[in-house]
Scaffold this motif. Sequence first.
Motif, PDB file in Angstrom:
ATOM      1  N   LEU A  36     -34.096  49.116 -46.776  1.00 57.12           N
ATOM      2  CA  LEU A  36     -34.300  48.123 -47.832  1.00 57.12           C
ATOM      3  C   LEU A  36     -32.958  47.549 -48.274  1.00 57.12           C
ATOM      4  CD1 LEU A  36     -36.856  50.009 -50.129  1.00 57.12           C
ATOM      5  CD2 LEU A  36     -37.301  48.619 -48.092  1.00 57.12           C
ATOM      6  N   GLN A  37     -32.880  46.243 -48.327  1.00 55.68           N
ATOM      7  CA  GLN A  37     -31.677  45.586 -48.811  1.00 55.68           C
ATOM      8  C   GLN A  37     -32.047  44.623 -49.935  1.00 55.68           C
ATOM      9  OE1 GLN A  37     -28.561  44.688 -45.695  1.00 55.68           O
ATOM     10  NE2 GLN A  37     -30.363  44.719 -44.383  1.00 55.68           N
ATOM     11  N   ARG A  38     -31.413  44.833 -51.089  1.00 53.49           N
ATOM     12  CA  ARG A  38     -31.619  43.918 -52.205  1.00 53.49           C
ATOM     13  C   ARG A  38     -30.823  42.645 -51.918  1.00 53.49           C
ATOM     14  NH1 ARG A  38     -29.520  45.724 -58.064  1.00 53.49           N
ATOM     15  NH2 ARG A  38     -27.577  44.891 -57.223  1.00 53.49           N
ATOM     16  N   VAL A  39     -31.503  41.517 -51.946  1.00 50.91           N
ATOM     17  CA  VAL A  39     -30.840  40.290 -51.511  1.00 50.91           C
ATOM     18  C   VAL A  39     -30.923  39.171 -52.546  1.00 50.91           C
ATOM     19  CG1 VAL A  39     -31.256  40.806 -49.069  1.00 50.91           C
ATOM     20  CG2 VAL A  39     -32.895  39.389 -50.323  1.00 50.91           C
ATOM     21  N   LEU A  61     -36.323  46.125 -43.236  1.00 54.87           N
ATOM     22  CA  LEU A  61     -36.433  46.377 -41.800  1.00 54.87           C
ATOM     23  C   LEU A  61     -37.445  47.497 -41.631  1.00 54.87           C
ATOM     24  CD1 LEU A  61     -32.637  46.353 -40.806  1.00 54.87           C
ATOM     25  CD2 LEU A  61     -34.251  44.436 -40.907  1.00 54.87           C
ATOM     26  N   VAL A  62     -38.428  47.302 -40.769  1.00 52.15           N
ATOM     27  CA  VAL A  62     -39.565  48.220 -40.645  1.00 52.15           C
ATOM     28  C   VAL A  62     -39.551  48.892 -39.279  1.00 52.15           C
ATOM     29  CG1 VAL A  62     -42.069  48.442 -40.750  1.00 52.15           C
ATOM     30  CG2 VAL A  62     -40.912  46.727 -42.168  1.00 52.15           C
ATOM     31  N   GLY A  63     -39.358  50.210 -39.278  1.00 52.04           N
ATOM     32  CA  GLY A  63     -39.380  50.974 -38.038  1.00 52.04           C
ATOM     33  C   GLY A  63     -40.600  51.868 -37.973  1.00 52.04           C
ATOM     34  N   LEU A 169     -28.792  37.122 -44.315  1.00 48.28           N
ATOM     35  CA  LEU A 169     -29.032  37.584 -45.669  1.00 48.28           C
ATOM     36  C   LEU A 169     -27.750  37.567 -46.485  1.00 48.28           C
ATOM     37  CD1 LEU A 169     -28.833  41.367 -46.095  1.00 48.28           C
ATOM     38  CD2 LEU A 169     -28.810  40.432 -43.772  1.00 48.28           C
ATOM     39  N   VAL A 170     -27.941  37.488 -47.795  1.00 44.98           N
ATOM     40  CA  VAL A 170     -26.853  37.682 -48.744  1.00 44.98           C
ATOM     41  C   VAL A 170     -27.236  38.903 -49.563  1.00 44.98           C
ATOM     42  CG1 VAL A 170     -25.548  36.730 -50.673  1.00 44.98           C
ATOM     43  CG2 VAL A 170     -26.351  35.214 -48.844  1.00 44.98           C
ATOM     44  N   THR A 176     -28.346  48.942 -50.517  1.00 40.10           N
ATOM     45  CA  THR A 176     -29.100  49.228 -49.297  1.00 40.10           C
ATOM     46  C   THR A 176     -29.609  50.660 -49.359  1.00 40.10           C
ATOM     47  OG1 THR A 176     -27.700  47.731 -47.991  1.00 40.10           O
ATOM     48  CG2 THR A 176     -29.009  49.342 -46.771  1.00 40.10           C
ATOM     49  N   LEU A 177     -30.912  50.852 -49.146  1.00 40.20           N
ATOM     50  CA  LEU A 177     -31.514  52.179 -49.160  1.00 40.20           C
ATOM     51  C   LEU A 177     -32.313  52.407 -47.883  1.00 40.20           C
ATOM     52  CD1 LEU A 177     -31.398  51.254 -52.321  1.00 40.20           C
ATOM     53  CD2 LEU A 177     -32.910  53.207 -52.662  1.00 40.20           C
TER      54      LEU A 177
END
Length: 206
Positions: A36-39, A61-63, A169-170, A176-177
């Motif tokens: 997870l990225q806060r953007v 991003l999904v794995g 992305l910014v 990031t988690l």
Amino acid sequence: RPSKRCEVEIRRRSAFLWIVVAAAALRGGSAMRLVLQRVVSASVSVDGAEVSTIGRGLLALVGLHEEDGAEDLLYCARKLCGAKLWENESGKSWRQSVRQMEYEILLVSQFTLFGEVTNKKHVPDFKASMKTAEATRTYDEFKALVAREYGGEARIKDGVFGAKMAVSLVNDGPVTLVVDSPRHRAEREAGARGEEPDEREAEAKA
């Protein structure tokens, strides 16, 4: 001080929990994984054409692991929508979720999250990733779950499953988690039975 019988029971439960956690590790990290990225903003393009874009929110991003099931999908969907990564009106950090802020979510399928380079040639090995046909169906199920947990699909965007994507992305923070699902599975197997509480109720009390 706990009684001798109580101490024995505590040790027994602790030993069982460690066995469960170790078993999960020996399965090769059988877990669904989100990054997870806060953007401030993010977008996805395929063949030079932009297919999705969001403003403030989360890029996820999904794995998908080959052993993932419905429980993994639900756990990750709830964590994605419920993770408190923004400050509240009082300025307190880590109090508001993407759902509470009514920000957007951009999902990007990412089988390489389960890649390994443990071989001598340093060639990535993706055998732990879910195979394409099953992953396509599972990813669609996950997207639907995210929309349900969020409360609607209007703010849920995604890329093109299986395509070669350019992701821009910014990052806001940067924040990031990594979210993995085995922790939840281990807790449930160790005795935390029953449905997880509705996180939207907990949010209302925050």
